[in-house]
Design an enzyme around this catalytic site. Structure first.
Site, short mmCIF file in Angstrom:
data_model
loop_
_atom_site.label_atom_id
_atom_site.label_comp_id
_atom_site.label_asym_id
_atom_site.label_seq_id
_atom_site.Cartn_x
_atom_site.Cartn_y
_atom_site.Cartn_z
N HIS A 152 -2.69 11.10 0.69
CA HIS A 152 -2.36 10.71 2.06
C HIS A 152 -1.81 11.98 2.74
O HIS A 152 -0.62 12.13 2.91
CB HIS A 152 -1.32 9.59 2.01
N GLU A 201 -4.13 -0.03 7.92
CA GLU A 201 -3.01 0.29 8.81
C GLU A 201 -3.26 -0.36 10.15
O GLU A 201 -4.38 -0.30 10.68
CB GLU A 201 -2.87 1.81 9.02
N ASN A 228 -7.90 2.15 9.34
CA ASN A 228 -6.63 2.31 10.02
C ASN A 228 -6.94 2.17 11.51
O ASN A 228 -7.66 3.00 12.07
CB ASN A 228 -6.01 3.68 9.74
N GLU A 287 -7.65 8.31 5.75
CA GLU A 287 -8.22 8.73 7.03
C GLU A 287 -8.64 10.21 7.10
O GLU A 287 -8.09 11.00 7.88
CB GLU A 287 -7.33 8.35 8.22
N TYR A 299 -5.42 1.30 15.46
CA TYR A 299 -4.27 1.13 16.35
C TYR A 299 -4.65 0.91 17.81
O TYR A 299 -3.99 0.17 18.51
CB TYR A 299 -3.35 2.37 16.30
N ARG A 306 0.85 -1.18 0.00
CA ARG A 306 0.00 0.00 0.00
C ARG A 306 0.89 1.24 0.00
O ARG A 306 1.74 1.38 0.88
CB ARG A 306 -0.90 -0.01 1.24
#
Ligand code: NAG
Ligand code: NAG
Ligand code: NAG
Ligand code: NAG
Ligand code: NAG
Length: 521
Positions: free
Chosen positions: A149, A404, A336, A195, A338, A105
């Site tokens: 991005h 991500e 994404n 995002e 985390y 990616r």
């Protein structure tokens, strides 16, 4: 970050114990590539983005993006541009092959391809992306491209205020057209915007990302901006720009190129801080603001009711035509993910006359750092599973990629990054649980392939599988323990890394139950 309250420490402790036990369960059960559908039905990869990895900012006709100036002071300190991907791409693709990546990616730099954002194509920029994509494809690595991005051309920011202005829709669509036309014969997976929810908040509410706009008391030391209104306006324009580019792709390219187009959002897992009903309601509100803000228009054609109610006239409305344009303008979603945050109700925030997104959301978000080594993220073994379940249950189980996911460490930490290995193993295992329960997940990408210029943390924090030695003029890459782990995980399966077949359109779009049945076999 908010401090924990004493009355809740016991609860957190109990939750941690549960997580620890669950984590044990997941990590003792060894994961294998064979547990997942084979490529091309499911792909494992890793990612980077143009501004963060390419370097060569003033070379071959590229013009600045809004990130160039902000990053300059950090970069000057080091005297180097991480990671010179612009010149080292062949070497990097060999590293991907050695690692066993099935997909990669990356993002395209708008101002490298079309200097100043609009007008003629830069032949050298075109040549670079053609070379890079050819290198990936000829080495059996499936390219997944993101159009933007964070790195908007500075020229468009200067000319009309970038994402704040509806003019961005036309320019973004024209840029997307060039990308689809030039690269779409080899790139089958497109993401329009990375995002956008974090971008709108970071850049226009808190003012920490370029173009660094905000207003007191929500953000500090911005030259201009309005934290109450601008994040909503930027998000609205991002949705319209995405939808316009997606419509173009579907009308002009999809039939012949047989690829797919999607949107990407940042997603936390939210957990009620207590078992009080108001915290459960607050948790749903947090999902509606963070996730529903974009997902609801894309799936249902409008913002969630609670978002419209609390933001009032500060959030733009969709005209019926816009709503129709946005609704269904995707083939898949990218997440994404985390972290897990605890959510406390804070409805008092709605009493404030002057509000921003976070006041409108009316919750307090708490990250539990308890016992987490400095510079790292806590590991929640339910993280990916709950996020994927949420998307499945609220949005009709669309195709999803984890775009991500990864552990943060200090960049100067040891190459022996056991916490990153544990993190990846845990979140990949958690994703598998969701898939076994029917989630239509299509792929997983670690962030990031190598240590790069982090948008939040510069050269202090790192997420890479590979360390980049900034003190060596060759910017040598060194595998960390996590690279070895990911590589042996990827090579343990029956997937053929040279295989380049792309999923048939029908099986991709209409396979809502195919993975569940895959696991039943
Ligand atoms: C932001 O915009 C709103 C709506 O136009 C206005 O009421 C408010 O005063 C503005 N805030 C600032 C800090 O300019
Ligand atoms: C959770 O709910 C139970 C009753 O349902 C109550 O006894 C307990 O105190 C609550 N715990 C917390 C931390 O709020
Ligand atoms: C590593 O970097 C972090 C953050 O910049 C710093 O706090 C720490 O002291 C550094 N450790 C070493 C061993 O240099
Ligand atoms: C599994 O999926 C079903 C159907 O969507 C859902 O009701 C259930 O809560 C899911 N189980 C878990 C553990 O998430
Ligand atoms: C950089 O790479 C070149 C060519 O591989 C090599 O000759 C040189 O020794 C390297 N320099 C350092 C500092 O490692």
């Amino acid at each position: 970050m908010d401090r924990l309250f004493f009355d809740s420490i016991l609860l957190i402790f109990v939750l941690n114990l549960c997580f620890a036990l669950m984590g044990l369960g997941l990590t003792t059960q060894k994961l294998s590539r064979d547990d997942f559908p084979p490529k091309p039905h499911f792909v494992f990869g890793s990612g980077t983005s143009a501004f963060q990895v390419e370097g060569a900012e003033a070379e071959d006709g590229r013009t600045p993006s809004i990130w160039d100036g902000v990053a300059q002071s950090v970069k000057n300190e080091r005297g180097v541009d991480c990671c010179d991907g612009y010149h080292k791409y062949k070497e990097d693709v060999q590293l991907m092959v050695a690692t066993g990546l099935e997909a990669y990616r990356f993002s395209i730099s708008w101002s490298r391809l079309i200097p100043n954002g609009r007008g003629s194509v830069n032949p050298k920029g075109l040549q670079f992306y053609n070379n890079f994509i050819n290198e990936l494809v000829s080495n059996g690595i499936q390219p997944h491209a993101t159009l933007i991005h964070y790195d908007l051309p500075q020229a468009l920011e200067d000319e009309y205020g970038g994402w704040l202005n509806g003019k961005i829709v036309k320019d973004f669509t024209a840029y997307a057209d060039v990308c689809f036309r030039e690269f779409g014969d080899r790139v089958s997976y497109w993401v329009t915007i990375n995002e956008a929810n974090v971008y709108a908040l970071g850049a226009y509410d808190l003012g920490i990302f370029p173009p660094r706009r905000c207003s007191a008391p929500f953000g500090i030391s911005c030259k201009a901006g309005n934290s109450s209104t601008e994040p909503y306006i930027v998000a609205h324009n991002a949705l319209l720009a995405h939808a316009s580019a997606a419509r173009l792709y579907k009308r002009k390219y999809q039939l012949t190129q047989q690829g797919f187009i999607g949107f990407n959002i940042f997603m936390y897992r939210f957990v009620p801080f207590t078992n009080a009903t108001k915290d459960a309601i607050a948790t749903q509100r947090a999902y509606d603001f963070y996730v529903g803000w974009f997902m609801d228009p894309l799936v249902f054609g409008d913002y969630p009711d609670v978002v419209k109610r609390n933001a009032g006239t500060r959030i733009p409305s969709f005209t019926p035509e816009e709503s129709k344009l946005v609704k269904g303008s995707w083939d898949f979603f990218g997440l994404n993910h985390y972290n897990t945050l605890y959510v406390r109700d804070d409805l008092d925030r709605l009493k404030m006359k002057q509000r921003d997104f976070s006041m409108d959301m009316a919750v307090k978000l708490i990250l539990d750092w308890d016992g987490v080594p400095p510079g790292e993220f806590p590991i929640d073994p339910y993280g990916t599973r709950i996020c994927l379940e949420y998307i499945k249950q609220h949005y009709g189980n669309p195709p999803v990629f984890i775009h991500e996911n990864g552990q943060k460490t200090f960049r100067n930490a040891s190459l022996n990054d056991a916490s990153r290995m544990k993190y990846l193993e845990s979140y990949i295992g958690s994703m598998l649980e969701a898939m076994r329960n029917g989630s239509n997940t299509k792929g997983y990408f670690t962030w990031s392939f190598m240590d790069l210029f982090e948008l939040f943390g510069g050269y202090e924090s790192s997420y890479g599988l590979y360390y980049v030695d900034l003190d060596n003029p060759n910017l040598t890459r060194y595998p960390k323990l996590s690279a070895h782990w990911y590589s042996s995980f990827l090579k343990g399966g029956r997937t053929n890394p040279r295989e380049m077949a792309v999923v048939e359109k029908d099986s991709f779009l209409h396979s809502k139950t195919s993975y569940a049945s895959y696991f039943d076999q």
